[in-house]
Design an enzyme around this catalytic site. Sequence first.
Site, PDB file in Angstrom:
ATOM      1  N   LYS A 107      -4.348 -10.643  -9.057  1.00 46.39           N
ATOM      2  CA  LYS A 107      -5.518 -10.950  -8.252  1.00 46.39           C
ATOM      3  C   LYS A 107      -6.744 -10.201  -8.785  1.00 46.39           C
ATOM      4  O   LYS A 107      -6.636  -9.020  -9.102  1.00 46.39           O
ATOM      5  CB  LYS A 107      -5.217 -10.489  -6.808  1.00 46.39           C
ATOM      6  CG  LYS A 107      -6.243 -10.868  -5.785  1.00 46.39           C
ATOM      7  CD  LYS A 107      -5.867 -10.327  -4.423  1.00 46.39           C
ATOM      8  CE  LYS A 107      -6.502  -8.965  -4.196  1.00 46.39           C
ATOM      9  NZ  LYS A 107      -6.560  -8.552  -2.787  1.00 46.39           N
TER      10      LYS A 107
ATOM     11  N   LYS B  16       0.847  -1.211   0.000  1.00 49.32           N
ATOM     12  CA  LYS B  16       0.000   0.000   0.000  1.00 49.32           C
ATOM     13  C   LYS B  16       0.876   1.252   0.000  1.00 49.32           C
ATOM     14  O   LYS B  16       0.577   2.229  -0.684  1.00 49.32           O
ATOM     15  CB  LYS B  16      -0.916   0.025   1.233  1.00 49.32           C
ATOM     16  CG  LYS B  16      -1.986  -1.057   1.241  1.00 49.32           C
ATOM     17  CD  LYS B  16      -3.275  -0.583   0.602  1.00 49.32           C
ATOM     18  CE  LYS B  16      -4.233  -1.701   0.269  1.00 49.32           C
ATOM     19  NZ  LYS B  16      -4.689  -2.419   1.448  1.00 49.32           N
TER      20      LYS B  16
ATOM     21  N   LYS C 235     -11.404  -4.988  -7.798  1.00 47.09           N
ATOM     22  CA  LYS C 235     -12.116  -3.867  -8.396  1.00 47.09           C
ATOM     23  C   LYS C 235     -11.148  -2.748  -8.763  1.00 47.09           C
ATOM     24  O   LYS C 235     -11.276  -2.127  -9.805  1.00 47.09           O
ATOM     25  CB  LYS C 235     -13.166  -3.362  -7.402  1.00 47.09           C
ATOM     26  CG  LYS C 235     -14.054  -2.289  -7.963  1.00 47.09           C
ATOM     27  CD  LYS C 235     -15.242  -2.073  -7.062  1.00 47.09           C
ATOM     28  CE  LYS C 235     -16.063  -0.900  -7.565  1.00 47.09           C
ATOM     29  NZ  LYS C 235     -17.347  -0.793  -6.901  1.00 47.09           N
TER      30      LYS C 235
END
Length: 324
Positions: free
Chosen positions: A192, A112, A195
């Site tokens: 993966k 992240k 969205k």
Amino acid sequence: MKGRVFSGARPTGRQHLGNYLGAIQNYVKLQADYDCIYCVVDIHALTTIEETGSIQGNIHEMVLDWLAAGIDPQRSIIFVQSQVPQVLELHALLSMVTPLSWLLRVPTFKEKARLQPQNVNYGLVGYPVLMTADIILYKADTVPVGEDQLPHLELAREIVRRFNSIFGPTFPEPKAYLTEAPLILGTDGQQKMSKSLNNHIELAANEAETRQRVMSMVTDPQRRYRTDPGRPEICNVDHLHRLFAAPAADEAARLCRVAGIGCVEHKAELARLLNAHLEPFRQRRAELAARPGLVKEVLGEGARRVSGVAQETLREVKERMGLL
Ligand code: AMP
Ligand code: TRP
């Protein structure tokens, strides 16, 4: 006594096949044998969202998907994380027994920080601590999640072990519970399904959208012409086909290896199968969506049902930590 299941998911809106095959399938299955609590983790969502205007709508869409997939609010509890604020107090208390070094080496934190260098907030570091607080506030022992969550679960177990060894046995060590397909790849066949990468197939998409997404799937890159033999073992179309219709997938894989079936044909078959499989889900979802106030009612009732346990656990933690 029944074991207790807890799982959470960020309010990302309509759920995709990765969410379903990696987690929601187990949420539904475990209802038969466990007391189950499923949480929409809106506070976790704030670690990555900069535009918060979509949260309420996303919660609504996600809960409709959960209900349509078969989570039964008569048997299981569904609630929104921020509506039971004791979790924040527990998070603060757990942060005192969690070494910073454990958090800085969590792979999802590093990832992240790489993806959003402009927003490496304090909440991102504490993400797994808040997740641990979610789970142990209800003393859950079983946590259905996809494979990407395993590092977080491992940390949760370490925090629990540390807490128990300092303050005495208080919490069970939560165990991850995986499906047969704990990591679903996206339409790009590489990463993966997610969205944020826009490589996903939504459960609630209509037939045409589903077909269009499936037809865009990347197959074996070495198979350039219809007459080239393919390698189903590295093809995501084969993998998804297999999860919905194993015997038919075996036959398609056999044909693919000898160029007896083309990728376009194979994808058309997968799209047909997915649409047939998802049709009852879509009908249930439309029925649920037509009941005004349903989602709010389910979430309000869920928060009411868990808050007693939350208060009791917090009282026990404070007592053990010398605060009472
Ligand atoms: P998220 O939407 O990232 O909050 O994930 C909700 C749940 O779905 C978590 O248990 C994830 O591990 C699981 N999940 C999300 N994406 C995938 C995927 N592509 N494959 C398998 N499980 C997934
Ligand atoms: N980190 C999880 C995800 O991104 C969501 C989550 C928050 C969770 N708290 C949890 C999952 C507790 C299981 C248990 O998907």
